[in-house]
Design an enzyme around this catalytic site. Structure first.
Site, mmCIF file in Angstrom:
data_model
loop_
_atom_site.group_PDB
_atom_site.id
_atom_site.type_symbol
_atom_site.label_atom_id
_atom_site.label_comp_id
_atom_site.label_asym_id
_atom_site.label_seq_id
_atom_site.Cartn_x
_atom_site.Cartn_y
_atom_site.Cartn_z
ATOM 1 N N LYS A 63 1.915 -9.650 0.811
ATOM 2 C CA LYS A 63 1.514 -9.007 -0.436
ATOM 3 C C LYS A 63 2.415 -7.795 -0.638
ATOM 4 C CE LYS A 63 -2.489 -7.445 -3.106
ATOM 5 N NZ LYS A 63 -2.005 -6.151 -3.615
ATOM 6 N N HIS A 80 1.836 -7.624 -6.585
ATOM 7 C CA HIS A 80 1.222 -6.673 -7.504
ATOM 8 C C HIS A 80 2.305 -6.266 -8.496
ATOM 9 C CE1 HIS A 80 -1.528 -2.911 -8.012
ATOM 10 N NE2 HIS A 80 -0.898 -3.203 -9.139
ATOM 11 N N ASN A 95 -0.917 -10.306 -9.239
ATOM 12 C CA ASN A 95 -2.010 -9.354 -9.044
ATOM 13 C C ASN A 95 -1.710 -8.106 -9.866
ATOM 14 O OD1 ASN A 95 -2.663 -6.851 -6.716
ATOM 15 N ND2 ASN A 95 -4.322 -8.009 -7.632
ATOM 16 N N ARG A 136 -9.830 -4.977 -8.260
ATOM 17 C CA ARG A 136 -10.858 -4.049 -8.732
ATOM 18 C C ARG A 136 -11.854 -4.714 -9.674
ATOM 19 N NH1 ARG A 136 -7.408 0.139 -11.484
ATOM 20 N NH2 ARG A 136 -5.854 -1.518 -11.317
ATOM 21 N N CYS A 185 0.834 -1.208 0.000
ATOM 22 C CA CYS A 185 0.000 0.000 0.000
ATOM 23 C C CYS A 185 0.865 1.252 0.000
ATOM 24 C CB CYS A 185 -0.918 0.002 1.217
ATOM 25 S SG CYS A 185 -2.004 1.453 1.271
#
Length: 250
Positions: free
Chosen positions: A48, A81, A121, A144, A9
């Site tokens: 993650k 990600h 991801n 999303r 994040c």
């Protein structure tokens, strides 16, 4: 069930608390956190992360991060990600869209760490794309797209796992949800907290935007009830079919 340590994040608020993507610069600390979490629970613990942050944007740095975390903590599942996070100058929303996707970098991590479970991801929108990624890595995470177009998941069992498919329609899915919404509403849960998760149910369908708009504009009203969903469906094109299928449930 699993516990996930998210070091992907990029928001300022998260950085100010020294959590999120900025921790990719401190793999030893991440490893210590994971080790402590694994010692405290029998639940699977995963990480993650991004492919990099700011000027730490090389494959070698990502590989070093993964190696440090897994060797010091024993963690063997990484959800990556496939974008770097730019911690200065981009908003969290822009960080989900602006940095270019780098799927090959995630694929290479799987090649170099074959003993790890690598989940990819970022920017994945179709089950066909999922199938392509699964030829390189162990899993795919949808974010999303699963939220904006939840009916995409209707064919996951059939397309990705070879299980028998179903012919359940979007309206039937909504009908099956109604008893839960009604029960939770009686417990005092606000309707808009529940219905926001189904706003995209008719994504890409004729009248789908009208359904989404009607629910969004009316579900916050003090007297909002399940009838808002019925009225929203009536704003879609095939009014007769909608009424026939949903009247009994409402």
């Amino acid at each position: 069930v699993e516990v996930n340590l998210n070091v992907g994040c990029p928001s300022d608020r998260v950085q100010n608390n020294k959590i999120g993507a900025c921790l990719m610069a401190e793999p030893e600390l991440v490893a210590d956190c994971i080790a402590a979490m694994r010692a405290a629970t029998s639940i699977r613990v995963t990480v993650k992360c991004r492919t990099g942050i700011d000027d730490m944007d090389s494959y070698d740095e990502l590989a070093a991060f993964v190696n440090t975390v897994t060797s010091r903590s024993g963690c063997n599942i990484f959800i990556i990600h496939a974008r770097i996070a730019l911690l200065q100058g981009l908003s969290p929303k822009e960080n989900r869209e602006v940095p270019p996707l780098n799927y090959p970098r995630v694929y290479q991590i799987k090649k170099d760490f074959p003993q790890l479970n690598i989940v990819i991801n970022g920017g994945i929108r179709t089950l066909a794309e999922c199938k392509t990624h699964l030829t390189h890595v162990d899993g795919v995470m949808l974010g999303r797209e699963a939220y904006q177009n939840p009916y995409l998941l209707h064919d996951v069992d059939k397309e990705l796992f070879g299980l028998p498919g179903t012919d359940t329609t979007r309206i039937q899915i909504l009908e099956q949800l109604l008893p839960y919404l009604e029960a939770q509403s009686r417990e005092g849960v606000a309707m808009h907290h529940m219905t926001r998760h189904i706003l995209g149910l008719f994504h890409g369908q004729t009248g789908g935007k009208r359904f989404r708009r009607y629910v969004s504009e009316n579900i916050h009203k003090p007297d909002a009830s399940l009838h808002i969903l019925h009225e929203a469906l009536a704003h879609m094109t095939n009014i007769y079919t909608v009424d026939q299928e949903l009247t009994s449930a409402c």
